[in-house]
Design a protein around this motif. Structure first.
Motif, PDB file in Angstrom:
ATOM      1  N   ASN A 594     -12.894 -40.472 -24.350  1.00  0.00           N
ATOM      2  CA  ASN A 594     -11.390 -40.134 -24.526  1.00  0.00           C
ATOM      3  C   ASN A 594     -11.494 -38.219 -24.580  1.00  0.00           C
ATOM      4  N   ASN A 595     -11.457 -37.664 -23.932  1.00  0.00           N
ATOM      5  CA  ASN A 595     -11.680 -36.580 -23.410  1.00  0.00           C
ATOM      6  C   ASN A 595     -11.170 -36.142 -21.637  1.00  0.00           C
ATOM      7  N   TYR A 596     -10.780 -35.464 -21.158  1.00  0.00           N
ATOM      8  CA  TYR A 596     -10.770 -35.242 -19.882  1.00  0.00           C
ATOM      9  C   TYR A 596     -11.540 -34.200 -18.871  1.00  0.00           C
ATOM     10  N   PHE A 597     -12.886 -34.743 -19.257  1.00  0.00           N
ATOM     11  CA  PHE A 597     -13.560 -35.006 -18.199  1.00  0.00           C
ATOM     12  C   PHE A 597     -13.266 -35.278 -17.419  1.00  0.00           C
ATOM     13  N   THR A 598     -14.173 -34.703 -16.094  1.00  0.00           N
ATOM     14  CA  THR A 598     -14.192 -34.999 -14.675  1.00  0.00           C
ATOM     15  C   THR A 598     -15.148 -34.343 -13.621  1.00  0.00           C
ATOM     16  N   ASN A 599     -14.990 -34.545 -12.161  1.00  0.00           N
ATOM     17  CA  ASN A 599     -16.226 -34.722 -11.743  1.00  0.00           C
ATOM     18  C   ASN A 599     -17.016 -35.914 -11.906  1.00  0.00           C
ATOM     19  N   SER A 600     -17.774 -35.963 -11.200  1.00  0.00           N
ATOM     20  CA  SER A 600     -19.212 -37.153 -11.256  1.00  0.00           C
ATOM     21  C   SER A 600     -19.779 -36.963 -12.220  1.00  0.00           C
ATOM     22  N   ILE A 601     -20.531 -38.405 -12.576  1.00  0.00           N
ATOM     23  CA  ILE A 601     -21.305 -38.876 -13.434  1.00  0.00           C
ATOM     24  C   ILE A 601     -22.537 -38.037 -13.134  1.00  0.00           C
ATOM     25  N   PRO A 602     -23.300 -36.978 -13.726  1.00  0.00           N
ATOM     26  CA  PRO A 602     -24.578 -36.446 -13.600  1.00  0.00           C
ATOM     27  C   PRO A 602     -25.641 -37.703 -12.644  1.00  0.00           C
ATOM     28  N   ASN A 603     -26.449 -37.434 -11.724  1.00  0.00           N
ATOM     29  CA  ASN A 603     -27.243 -38.427 -11.367  1.00  0.00           C
ATOM     30  C   ASN A 603     -28.548 -38.324 -12.188  1.00  0.00           C
ATOM     31  N   ASP A 604     -28.727 -37.781 -13.287  1.00  0.00           N
ATOM     32  CA  ASP A 604     -30.094 -37.546 -13.990  1.00  0.00           C
ATOM     33  C   ASP A 604     -29.226 -37.763 -14.541  1.00  0.00           C
ATOM     34  N   ILE A 605     -28.340 -38.636 -15.550  1.00  0.00           N
ATOM     35  CA  ILE A 605     -28.101 -38.705 -16.491  1.00  0.00           C
ATOM     36  C   ILE A 605     -28.553 -40.099 -17.640  1.00  0.00           C
ATOM     37  N   GLY A 606     -29.155 -40.824 -16.830  1.00  0.00           N
ATOM     38  CA  GLY A 606     -30.334 -41.559 -17.959  1.00  0.00           C
ATOM     39  C   GLY A 606     -31.056 -41.389 -18.541  1.00  0.00           C
ATOM     40  N   HIS A 607     -31.769 -41.125 -17.554  1.00  0.00           N
ATOM     41  CA  HIS A 607     -33.197 -39.416 -17.494  1.00  0.00           C
ATOM     42  C   HIS A 607     -33.600 -39.104 -19.205  1.00  0.00           C
ATOM     43  N   PHE A 608     -32.319 -38.893 -19.062  1.00  0.00           N
ATOM     44  CA  PHE A 608     -31.911 -37.609 -20.218  1.00  0.00           C
ATOM     45  C   PHE A 608     -31.534 -38.676 -21.504  1.00  0.00           C
ATOM     46  N   HIS A 609     -31.098 -39.708 -20.989  1.00  0.00           N
ATOM     47  CA  HIS A 609     -30.286 -41.314 -22.075  1.00  0.00           C
ATOM     48  C   HIS A 609     -31.276 -42.466 -22.578  1.00  0.00           C
ATOM     49  N   SER A 610     -32.194 -42.060 -22.007  1.00  0.00           N
ATOM     50  CA  SER A 610     -33.315 -42.855 -21.832  1.00  0.00           C
ATOM     51  C   SER A 610     -33.311 -43.866 -23.098  1.00  0.00           C
ATOM     52  N   ASN A 611     -33.377 -43.377 -24.383  1.00  0.00           N
ATOM     53  CA  ASN A 611     -33.900 -43.764 -25.355  1.00  0.00           C
ATOM     54  C   ASN A 611     -32.342 -44.550 -26.679  1.00  0.00           C
ATOM     55  N   ALA A 612     -31.053 -43.793 -26.205  1.00  0.00           N
ATOM     56  CA  ALA A 612     -30.873 -44.286 -26.754  1.00  0.00           C
ATOM     57  C   ALA A 612     -30.143 -45.762 -26.621  1.00  0.00           C
ATOM     58  N   ASP A 613     -29.327 -46.099 -27.685  1.00  0.00           N
ATOM     59  CA  ASP A 613     -28.863 -46.867 -28.006  1.00  0.00           C
ATOM     60  C   ASP A 613     -27.446 -47.474 -27.763  1.00  0.00           C
TER      61      ASP A 613
END
Length: 1009
Positions: A594-613
């Motif tokens: 619920n914000n106004y973020f634009t552009n694409s999801i960063p290609n390496d997003i998964g590597h920075f979010h490897s431990n999240a629930d």
């Protein structure tokens, strides 16, 4: 002869040393044992001190007899992990009488068979030591045992079993036992069996503890043979029976604990009056009722724990007769009336829990003992103001009066510098007025929780100068919180680690940059504007772990910025723009929704979010494809919904075994669902609604037995009904607006879905004889009780609970439920090609709220059994070929607030009833044979100005988002539904107060399931 005997004893005593000295062979055995054991030397307090230069009888944990033989070995809590399996050292200590290996960790190994060599043992304690497997026969040889403890923690599955030998064999061989503790040992026997086994073999038993042993009831009267019984623990068994009256005949009973035993019926009052009884615990028995008796003078009771039972009535004045009472726990019962003033005479009372009841009036605490340290009285209906004397109790360290109806101000006090009050929680009440200044004078205060009241006025944060204050919560009042913003070199709160200022009308960030111990900060739901200052990431010198800035007006990040090692980062519902920020590596919960973020999801997003629930970017303006790196994340919840994502679903996503929620709905995804769901997948929710997906439902989805929500509505799927999902736990099935075809006659289909609550297959090409559907076997809709027991369990993650979103058509409205209701049920088969009659068995679905069968080819009469659906709030049978009269039974449906029977072939008089008079003529139009009110215009007086109720013949697609938290169907869809939704959406203060009340109602009536 007698003289010679006594002289012999006297001579032997004379020649013995004054103190025993360890024999060399005993010392060698002990040193060998020490060297063979595997234990943590840094945590050991006994074994590490054994020194061969000292007398072993003086070693910690060792006791010898007069001859230097080791007779007691107390090695509990030494962090031993192995080395006794075949220990020649331990099992050659043949004089050993007491052996204690409790609170170690033997890594689920078996109890060593060499234990039988210790034939002189009288006390054996192997509790909480992680032994596993069958209890060996060798234990039966320990004939001298007086005390045996093989217990484990009750919340763990039993590791030890008593199968061969069983309980009967054990007690028949160990007839000297006076203490038997087998908590979490799998015994698995009926009530008559285990009762007879124990009572017939152990007549002198004093302590019997069989918690979590898979015992069943009922409790047999043979237990009366245990005349010396003093302590009885049967907690966490499924006894499913009443508490027998004969328990009152245990004249020496001091402790009776029957927590969470599925007890039924009424508890015998005379058990409270056992003269010797000191401790009684009946907690977590939802179906156990009872009242408190008149207590006799000088009763022995010290603790009474009745939390989460169905005890009711008033508290008797005679409770003051329990002069030794230190703990009274009545949380979650049904007590009512006023709290008797005599409770103030309980001089030993330290813990008082009377929360979640129906008490009224004020709290009579004027004469409470100085020993009172804890008072919990939340979730009641207490009214009036809080007495100033309550805060003057010098020993009180915890006060919880939350969820009541208090009003008025907290009175000012003086001379409180000597108060020992450490924790004050008066949240969720109706306290009003300014924040009392005396709070700052409570020098021992560590926690101050004032949230969700009606406190008003302006508060300067600098007023809270309490030297030990650790937690401060002022959230959700009518306060205007300010900070002077002083440039002082000293921190605002020197010791605070948790600060919650949600809904405090903050217009700028308080000056917290000098905080040195910060861990948690909640500034949500305020009026913060502009950029997030970069100093906020440095407060606490990088110790910040929880940050919630949601529901503000923030639009960006002050640069440069660097996230600390946050575990929870919640920025949802702001005006943040630009590219999606990379979350911190340590994050477990990230919400950018619920914000106004634009552009694409960063290609390496998964590597920075490897431990999240939890990872959510829903309701933004993200474009492009889903990057494959997203599969590197271990998230339980992945929510990318309501964006403008394109391309296909990465084939790696369904392969993730830990993924519980995959929400990709309301995007522009195309292609098919990858047929790559892994074996033993843990998926509970799959939401792909409102995309451009096509093809068939993948067969590998059958690998997901825990699936509860499947929503693939509004796509382009072309397939038959998904019969392969009959062995899942589906609660919600949405197939609406696709190209599904064929009938629903799957082998055992609906019989295998006992939990189904919502099914929507509308606007497809389904066909078949509607009368053949086995509605009586849809157990999830048959009764409300069944639904409560098998409710949809929301997924718990690090930051809270994930709630699914489901769109339903109800009362002519398309509504989006953002939190699936526990007892909401609906059927929507509209806009298909079903034929045949509506079966009479549809009347078995007694918890059904919504039924929509419009736009089909149904024939025959409306079954009178629909009158059995007492919860029905919406009924749409329009545009079919139904014939006959409208059953008079429908007029008795008082919950019915929407009815559409138009465009059928009905005839006869419209039934009369208060509810039917609220429907307009449009509800019945297109049925030329109907007459009576309201189609007969003569029902309305001419010139009176009274007009028939309005009706919308077209579906009004008004998308309403209803954020309800665990609210029943009866509350959720009332006649005033429209106004409720409007307030919920547009009045934040009302919404939060409404949901707080709904939580209380839900907890009160439905928690037991």
């Amino acid at each position: 002869m007698k003289t010679f005997f006594f002289l012999s004893i006297f001579c032997i005593t004379c020649i013995l040393p004054a103190s025993s000295q360890c024999l060399d062979d005993q010392k060698s055995l002990l040193l060998g044992l020490r060297n063979s054991l595997r234990f943590n030397h840094s945590d050991s307090t006994k074994l590490v001190r054994w020194n061969h230069t000292k007398d072993c009888c003086n070693w910690d944990g060792v006791e010898c007899d007069a001859f230097g033989h080791v007779i007691s070995l107390q090695l509990d809590g030494e962090m031993i992990s192995g080395g006794i399996e075949n220990s020649e050292y331990l099992f050659n200590l043949s004089h050993l009488e007491k052996l204690n290996l409790a609170y170690n960790s033997f890594k689920y190994s078996q109890i060593p068979k060499g234990i039988s060599n210790l034939a002189n043992l009288t006390h054996l304690n192997l509790s909480y030591a992680d032994f596993a497997g069958q209890v060996p026969h060798e234990v039966l040889r320990l004939k001298k045992l007086v005390s045996l403890d093989l217990s484990n923690y009750h919340y763990l599955s039993p590791f030890l079993q008593l199968e061969n030998p069983d309980l009967k064999m054990l007690v028949q061989n160990l007839k000297q036992l006076k203490e038997l503790c087998l908590d979490s040992v799998d015994i698995s026997t009926q009530g008559s069996d285990w009762c007879h086994a124990v009572s017939s073999s152990l007549p002198d038993l004093r302590i019997l503890s069989l918690r979590n042993c898979y015992l069943s009831g009922p409790i047999d009267s043979s237990l009366l043979e245990l005349r010396s019984l003093s302590v009885l623990h049967l907690d966490f068994n499924d006894l499913a029976s009443g508490v027998p009256d004969f328990f009152a005949n245990f004249s020496r009973l001091t402790t009776l604990s029957l927590a969470q035993c599925s007890l039924l019926g009424s508890f015998p009052e005379k058990i409270f009056q056992i003269p010797s009884l000191q401790n009684l615990d009946l907690s977590d028995n939802w179906l156990l009722s009872g009242t408190l008796p008149n207590f006799p003078q000088n009763g022995s009771l010290r603790t009474i724990v009745l939390l989460d039972t169905n005890f009711s009535g008033s508290l008797p004045d005679s409770i003051s007769n329990l002069t030794l009472l230190s703990r009274l726990d009545l949380f979650g019962c049904s007590f009512f009336g006023r709290i008797p003033p005599t409770i103030g005479n309980l001089t030993e009372l330290t813990h008082l829990y009377i929360s979640d009841n129906n008490f009224i009036g004020s709290i009579p605490l004027f004469n409470l003992s100085k020993k009172l340290t804890f008072l919990g009285a939340s979730y009641n209906s207490l009214t009036g103001s809080i007495s100033s004397s309550l805060f003057a109790l010098p020993s009180l360290i915890w006060l919880d009066l939350s969820h009541n109806e208090f009003h008025g101000q907290v009175q000012e006090l003086s001379n409180l510098s000597s108060s020992s009050l450490e924790i004050l929680d008066v949240s969720y009440n109706h306290l009003e007025g300014p924040i009392p200044k005396f709070f700052s004078e409570l020098e021992q205060l560590t926690m101050l929780l004032l949230s969700s009241n009606k406190f008003n006025g302006t508060v300067q944060l600098e007023m809270f100068k309490n030297p030990y204050l650790d937690t401060l919560d002022l959230s959700d009042n009518d306060l205007f919180v300010q900070s002077t913003g002083s440039d002082s070199s000293f921190p605002l709160f020197p010791n605070v680690t948790l600060l919650r200022l949600a809904s405090c009308k903050l217009q700028r960030f308080p000056n917290l940059c000098r905080q040195s111990r910060w861990e948690s900060l909640d500034l949500s739901s305020n009026q913060l504007k502009g950029e997030i200052p970069n100093w906020i990431w440095e407060i606490g010198n990088g110790s910040l772990r929880y940050l919630n800035l949601s529901n503000n007006l923030l639009h960006g990040f002050q640069k440069p910025y660097k996230f600390p090692s946050l575990s929870v980062l919640d920025l949802h519902s702001n005006q943040l723009q630009g590219e999606l920020p990379i979350p911190p590596l340590s994050s477990l919960y990230v919400d950018y929704s619920n914000n106004y973020f634009t552009n694409s999801i960063p290609n390496d997003i998964g590597h920075f979010h490897s431990n999240a629930d939890f990872f959510s970017v829903s309701n933004n303006n993200l474009t492009g494809e889903i990057p494959p790196s997203i599969c590197s994340a271990t998230a339980l919840v992945l929510d990318l919904s309501a964006n403008a994502l394109t391309g296909g679903i990465p084939p790696c996503l369904p392969k993730k075994k830990k993924l519980a929620v995959l929400s990709l709905g309301r995007n522009n995804l195309s292609g098919t669902i990858p047929d790559t769901f892994s074996v033993n997948c843990r998926l509970k929710t799959l939401d792909l609604q409102k995309n451009a997906l096509s093809g068939k439902i993948p067969g590998s989805l059958v690998n997901c037995p825990f699936l509860e929500v499947l929503n693939i509505g509004n796509n382009r799927f072309e397939d038959t009904f998904p019969c392969m999902l009959t062995k899942t736990h589906l609660h919600v099935l949405i197939l609406r607006s696709n190209k599904f075809y064929g009938d629903l006659h799957c082998p055992q289909a609906f019989q295998e879905w006992p939990y189904l609550q919502i099914i929507d297959i509308s606007t497809n090409n389904f066909s078949g004889d509607f009368s053949l559907l086995p509605f009586s076997k849809w157990k999830g809709m048959v009764s409300a009780n069944d639904i409560k027991k098998s409710r949809y369990d929301h997924l718990q993650v690090t930051g809270g609970y994930y709630q699914d979103t489901v769109t339903v058509t109800m009362k002519g409205l398309v509504m989006e439920l953002t939190k699936i209701l526990l007892i909401f049920t609906s059927i929507d088969f509209s806009n298909n090609k079903f034929h045949g009659e509506i079966p009479y068995s549809i009347g078995d679905l007694r918890s059904l709220y919504g039924l929509n069968l419009c736009h089909n080819e149904l024939t025959g009469p409306i079954p009178a059994s629909i009158g059995n659906l007492t919860q029905l709030g919406s009924l749409d049978l329009s545009v079919n070929k139904l014939t006959g009269k409208i059953p008079v039974e429908l007029a008795s449906l008082t919950s019915l607030s929407f009815l559409n029977l138009s465009d059928n072939r009905l005839f006869g008089k419209i039934p009369e009833g208060p509810q039917f008079q609220t429907f307009s003529a449009a509800s019945f139009e297109g049925n030329d044979g109907l007459y009576g009110c309201p189609v007969d215009t003569s029902c309305y007086e001419k010139g009176s100005g009274i007009s028939p109720p309005g009706f919308q013949t077209e579906e009004v697609h008004l998308k309403k988002e209803i954020d309800w938290d665990y609210v029943s169907a009866a509350l959720g869809f009332a006649v005033a539904f429209g106004s409720t939704v409007w307030l919920t959406l547009h009045c934040k203060r009302w919404r939060e107060m409404f949901f707080g009340k709904v939580d209380q109602i839900y907890l009160k009536f439905f928690r037991r399931w």
